[in-house]
Design a protein around this motif. Sequence first.
Motif, PDB file in Angstrom:
ATOM      1  N   ASP A 196      -0.077   8.342   6.151  1.00  0.00           N
ATOM      2  CA  ASP A 196      -1.205   8.211   5.228  1.00  0.00           C
ATOM      3  C   ASP A 196      -2.414   8.811   5.915  1.00  0.00           C
ATOM      4  OD1 ASP A 196      -2.819   7.585   3.146  1.00  0.00           O
ATOM      5  OD2 ASP A 196      -2.826   5.419   3.493  1.00  0.00           O
ATOM      6  N   ASP A 197      -2.876   9.963   5.448  1.00  0.00           N
ATOM      7  CA  ASP A 197      -3.964  10.680   6.103  1.00  0.00           C
ATOM      8  C   ASP A 197      -5.341  10.196   5.682  1.00  0.00           C
ATOM      9  OD1 ASP A 197      -2.133  12.206   7.425  1.00  0.00           O
ATOM     10  OD2 ASP A 197      -2.132  13.802   5.915  1.00  0.00           O
ATOM     11  N   THR A 198      -5.410   9.246   4.753  1.00  0.00           N
ATOM     12  CA  THR A 198      -6.708   8.797   4.272  1.00  0.00           C
ATOM     13  C   THR A 198      -7.129   7.553   5.032  1.00  0.00           C
ATOM     14  OG1 THR A 198      -5.700   7.456   2.548  1.00  0.00           O
ATOM     15  CG2 THR A 198      -6.290   9.722   1.964  1.00  0.00           C
ATOM     16  N   ALA A 199      -8.429   7.413   5.213  1.00  0.00           N
ATOM     17  CA  ALA A 199      -8.972   6.220   5.859  1.00  0.00           C
ATOM     18  C   ALA A 199      -9.391   5.237   4.772  1.00  0.00           C
ATOM     19  CB  ALA A 199     -10.166   6.594   6.728  1.00  0.00           C
TER      20      ALA A 199
ATOM     21  N   SER B  89       6.037  10.632   1.417  1.00  0.00           N
ATOM     22  CA  SER B  89       6.775   9.367   1.332  1.00  0.00           C
ATOM     23  C   SER B  89       7.865   9.317   2.396  1.00  0.00           C
ATOM     24  CB  SER B  89       7.413   9.213  -0.049  1.00  0.00           C
ATOM     25  OG  SER B  89       6.427   9.064  -1.024  1.00  0.00           O
ATOM     26  N   PHE B  90       8.544  10.430   2.610  1.00  0.00           N
ATOM     27  CA  PHE B  90       9.601  10.493   3.615  1.00  0.00           C
ATOM     28  C   PHE B  90       9.048  10.276   5.018  1.00  0.00           C
ATOM     29  CE2 PHE B  90      12.139  13.127   6.556  1.00  0.00           C
ATOM     30  CZ  PHE B  90      13.333  12.418   6.482  1.00  0.00           C
TER      31      PHE B  90
ATOM     32  N   VAL C 132       5.390  17.707  -2.122  1.00  0.00           N
ATOM     33  CA  VAL C 132       4.419  17.150  -1.172  1.00  0.00           C
ATOM     34  C   VAL C 132       4.444  15.624  -1.217  1.00  0.00           C
ATOM     35  CG1 VAL C 132       1.951  16.949  -0.662  1.00  0.00           C
ATOM     36  CG2 VAL C 132       2.943  19.178  -1.164  1.00  0.00           C
ATOM     37  N   ALA C 133       4.523  15.052  -2.415  1.00  0.00           N
ATOM     38  CA  ALA C 133       4.589  13.591  -2.526  1.00  0.00           C
ATOM     39  C   ALA C 133       5.856  13.062  -1.865  1.00  0.00           C
ATOM     40  CB  ALA C 133       4.544  13.178  -3.995  1.00  0.00           C
ATOM     41  N   GLY C 134       6.970  13.730  -2.089  1.00  0.00           N
ATOM     42  CA  GLY C 134       8.209  13.325  -1.437  1.00  0.00           C
ATOM     43  C   GLY C 134       8.147  13.449   0.069  1.00  0.00           C
TER      44      GLY C 134
ATOM     45  N   MET D 155       0.837  -1.188   0.000  1.00  0.00           N
ATOM     46  CA  MET D 155       0.000   0.000   0.000  1.00  0.00           C
ATOM     47  C   MET D 155       0.874   1.240   0.000  1.00  0.00           C
ATOM     48  SD  MET D 155      -3.469  -0.260   2.043  1.00  0.00           S
ATOM     49  CE  MET D 155      -2.997  -0.616   3.679  1.00  0.00           C
ATOM     50  N   GLY D 156       0.700   2.083  -0.995  1.00  0.00           N
ATOM     51  CA  GLY D 156       1.441   3.330  -1.057  1.00  0.00           C
ATOM     52  C   GLY D 156       0.676   4.446  -0.376  1.00  0.00           C
TER      53      GLY D 156
END
Length: 75
Positions: free
Chosen positions: A66-69, A61-62, A56-58, A1-2
């Motif tokens: 993961d702010d999504t449910a 990732s760093f 923002v993506a970096g 999961m990314g």
Amino acid sequence: MGTTLPRTPIEWYMLGFALVVGNIFVLLMTDHGIVPAVAMGLFYGLGMALVILLVVAGWHSFRGTDDTADAESTK
């Protein structure tokens, strides 16, 4: 999961649109012609939006957050 980016895609599109319009406005205020202002505004506005998106993506990732449910996290 990314990890996914925060906010919704439409907010990222609105950011790109705002950067393009802002660049066009600044270029018109600095005595550029309408056609060069639109061309440069599109190029630089979308370029700025892409750089912000990559930063923002970096960052996410760093950090590894993961702010999504999702369905698995609610089980």
